[in-house]
Design an enzyme around this catalytic site. Structure first.
Site, PDB file in Angstrom:
ATOM      1  N   HIS A  38      57.397  23.475  20.110  1.00 58.51           N
ATOM      2  CA  HIS A  38      57.602  23.902  18.714  1.00 58.51           C
ATOM      3  C   HIS A  38      58.819  23.198  18.143  1.00 58.51           C
ATOM      4  O   HIS A  38      59.550  22.531  18.856  1.00 58.51           O
ATOM      5  CB  HIS A  38      57.686  25.424  18.605  1.00 58.51           C
ATOM      6  CG  HIS A  38      58.902  26.046  19.231  1.00 58.51           C
ATOM      7  ND1 HIS A  38      59.145  26.024  20.588  1.00 58.51           N
ATOM      8  CD2 HIS A  38      59.968  26.702  18.686  1.00 58.51           C
ATOM      9  CE1 HIS A  38      60.281  26.662  20.843  1.00 58.51           C
ATOM     10  NE2 HIS A  38      60.800  27.068  19.704  1.00 58.51           N
ATOM     11  N   HIS A  74      61.796  23.957  16.832  1.00 56.38           N
ATOM     12  CA  HIS A  74      63.204  24.368  16.840  1.00 56.38           C
ATOM     13  C   HIS A  74      64.088  23.328  17.517  1.00 56.38           C
ATOM     14  O   HIS A  74      63.713  22.730  18.527  1.00 56.38           O
ATOM     15  CB  HIS A  74      63.365  25.725  17.523  1.00 56.38           C
ATOM     16  CG  HIS A  74      62.890  26.865  16.672  1.00 56.38           C
ATOM     17  ND1 HIS A  74      62.571  28.098  17.182  1.00 56.38           N
ATOM     18  CD2 HIS A  74      62.687  26.938  15.327  1.00 56.38           C
ATOM     19  CE1 HIS A  74      62.188  28.902  16.184  1.00 56.38           C
ATOM     20  NE2 HIS A  74      62.236  28.208  15.064  1.00 56.38           N
ATOM     21  N   ASP A 125      66.634  23.424  19.429  1.00 56.16           N
ATOM     22  CA  ASP A 125      67.001  23.536  20.849  1.00 56.16           C
ATOM     23  C   ASP A 125      65.834  23.129  21.762  1.00 56.16           C
ATOM     24  O   ASP A 125      65.954  23.170  22.990  1.00 56.16           O
ATOM     25  CB  ASP A 125      67.507  24.946  21.192  1.00 56.16           C
ATOM     26  CG  ASP A 125      66.457  26.026  21.014  1.00 56.16           C
ATOM     27  OD1 ASP A 125      65.760  26.034  19.976  1.00 56.16           O
ATOM     28  OD2 ASP A 125      66.321  26.876  21.912  1.00 56.16           O
ATOM     29  N   HIS A 126      64.719  22.690  21.163  1.00 52.87           N
ATOM     30  CA  HIS A 126      63.571  22.208  21.952  1.00 52.87           C
ATOM     31  C   HIS A 126      63.231  20.747  21.661  1.00 52.87           C
ATOM     32  O   HIS A 126      62.611  20.091  22.494  1.00 52.87           O
ATOM     33  CB  HIS A 126      62.344  23.101  21.714  1.00 52.87           C
ATOM     34  CG  HIS A 126      62.573  24.503  22.182  1.00 52.87           C
ATOM     35  ND1 HIS A 126      61.993  25.018  23.321  1.00 52.87           N
ATOM     36  CD2 HIS A 126      63.383  25.477  21.695  1.00 52.87           C
ATOM     37  CE1 HIS A 126      62.428  26.262  23.502  1.00 52.87           C
ATOM     38  NE2 HIS A 126      63.257  26.560  22.529  1.00 52.87           N
ATOM     39  N   HIS A 161      56.158  33.006  17.269  1.00 51.15           N
ATOM     40  CA  HIS A 161      57.577  32.615  17.217  1.00 51.15           C
ATOM     41  C   HIS A 161      57.770  31.601  16.086  1.00 51.15           C
ATOM     42  O   HIS A 161      58.637  31.750  15.235  1.00 51.15           O
ATOM     43  CB  HIS A 161      57.971  32.033  18.568  1.00 51.15           C
ATOM     44  CG  HIS A 161      59.389  31.541  18.645  1.00 51.15           C
ATOM     45  ND1 HIS A 161      60.474  32.377  18.598  1.00 51.15           N
ATOM     46  CD2 HIS A 161      59.885  30.283  18.777  1.00 51.15           C
ATOM     47  CE1 HIS A 161      61.588  31.657  18.700  1.00 51.15           C
ATOM     48  NE2 HIS A 161      61.261  30.385  18.801  1.00 51.15           N
ATOM     49  N   ASP A 192      58.937  29.170  23.576  1.00 52.32           N
ATOM     50  CA  ASP A 192      59.587  30.435  23.217  1.00 52.32           C
ATOM     51  C   ASP A 192      58.572  31.506  22.827  1.00 52.32           C
ATOM     52  O   ASP A 192      58.872  32.402  22.044  1.00 52.32           O
ATOM     53  CB  ASP A 192      60.556  30.236  22.041  1.00 52.32           C
ATOM     54  CG  ASP A 192      61.813  29.476  22.445  1.00 52.32           C
ATOM     55  OD1 ASP A 192      61.973  29.166  23.643  1.00 52.32           O
ATOM     56  OD2 ASP A 192      62.630  29.196  21.555  1.00 52.32           O
ATOM     57  N   HIS A 234      63.766  29.573  27.990  1.00 59.73           N
ATOM     58  CA  HIS A 234      65.110  30.157  28.109  1.00 59.73           C
ATOM     59  C   HIS A 234      65.237  31.051  29.333  1.00 59.73           C
ATOM     60  O   HIS A 234      64.269  31.692  29.751  1.00 59.73           O
ATOM     61  CB  HIS A 234      65.439  31.008  26.869  1.00 59.73           C
ATOM     62  CG  HIS A 234      65.580  30.230  25.599  1.00 59.73           C
ATOM     63  ND1 HIS A 234      66.795  29.765  25.151  1.00 59.73           N
ATOM     64  CD2 HIS A 234      64.667  29.823  24.696  1.00 59.73           C
ATOM     65  CE1 HIS A 234      66.615  29.098  24.006  1.00 59.73           C
ATOM     66  NE2 HIS A 234      65.326  29.131  23.712  1.00 59.73           N
TER      67      HIS A 234
HETATM   68 FE    FE Z   1      64.414  28.172  21.927  1.00 57.73          FE
HETATM   69 ZN    ZN Z   2      62.444  28.535  19.434  1.00 56.01          ZN
END
Ligand code: FE
Ligand code: ZN
Length: 258
Positions: free
Chosen positions: A55, A57, A59-60, A113, A130, A168
């Site tokens: 996805h 985001h 942090d990915h 998400h 996530d 995570h």
């Molecule tokens: Fe994340």
């Molecule tokens: Zn995420």
């Protein structure tokens, strides 16, 4: 040989490196940060074969472009999200064959998400970003409770031996909530002790197994009387459907300080 290596990023993200047939080539899942990935590739003498994103985001996907400065590899990701540098746009039912790795994955659409979140399932492994966490699930940033419940139901229907790799390390905190919902869940109590031991040694609690998640994860247990009664007690009212139970415990978790 462990087929999947982990790279830590930020506070609690995992970037997964999947080994294929040849031991020195890997597929990279959700590289939110390039630096720890490049370092792991160099020190362990690994060559990337592909990047897979679940996805949009940061942090990915934040490390994708910097990794591409060093290695020219295909980038797979969700068709319905805007991620720079994607070369292969994927939808439910698509099959990903990673060149040179001998690995194949089936794509699952798992909105909730984010609106276009996808997961990769194959060779007994699930990479779910996530959407599903061990003993928990992602927050509803873009999707509805109904969508997330349907997405989690897809995961719950996979074989129980499926190894689950999420984005995570949230397991311990999630288990505190799981045990608030189901204080009498013996599987969750045992798992809490195991997770505590692993984290004390700074080891990942992942991968989990789908069979274990079905026993401990309240978000996969909204059909059970225990979880429904607990959710009803929490909101002080009746909940008639699984989606309503799901929505109630998701909101409960959003405000939970265990
Ligand atoms: Fe994340
Ligand atoms: Zn995420």
């Amino acid at each position: 040989m462990n087929p999947v290596l982990h790279v830590r990023a930020f506070q609690d993200n995992y970037i997964w490196l999947i080994r294929g047939r040849s031991p020195d080539r890997v597929a990279i899942i959700d590289p939110g940060d390039a630096e720890p990935v490049l370092e792991a590739l160099e020190t362990q003498r690994l060559q990337p074969a592909a990047i897979l994103c679940t996805h949009h985001h940061g942090d990915h996907v934040g490390g994708v472009e910097d990794i591409l400065k060093h290695y020219s590899v295909p980038v797979y990701g969700p068709a319905r999200e805007r991620i720079p540098a994607i070369t292969h746009r994927l939808n439910e039912g698509d099959h990903v064959k990673i060149p040179g790795l001998g690995l194949g994955f089936e794509v699952l659409d798992v909105p909730g998400h984010t609106a276009g979140h996808i997961a990769y399932y194959g060779t007994g492994m699930l990479f779910c970003g996530d959407t599903l966490f061990s003993a928990g699930c992602g927050r509803l940033f873009e999707g509805t409770a109904e969508q997330m419940h349907a997405s989690l139901s897809k995961f719950s229907a996979l074989p129980e031996s499926t190894a689950m790799y999420c984005g995570h390390e949230y397991t311990e905190a999630n288990l505190r909530f799981a045990l608030a919902v189901e204080p009498g869940n013996l599987h969750a109590q045992t798992y809490r002790d195991q997770a505590r031991d692993l984290r004390a040694k700074n080891l990942p609690t992942l991968p989990s197994r789908i069979g274990l998640e079905r026993q401990v994860n309240p978000f996969l247990r909204v059909h059970t009387p225990d979880v429904r009664h607990s959710a009803e007690k929490h909101i002080g009212g009746r909940l008639d459907t699984e989606v309503e139970v799901f929505a109630a415990i998701r909101r409960w978790k959003d405000g939970f300080r265990g």
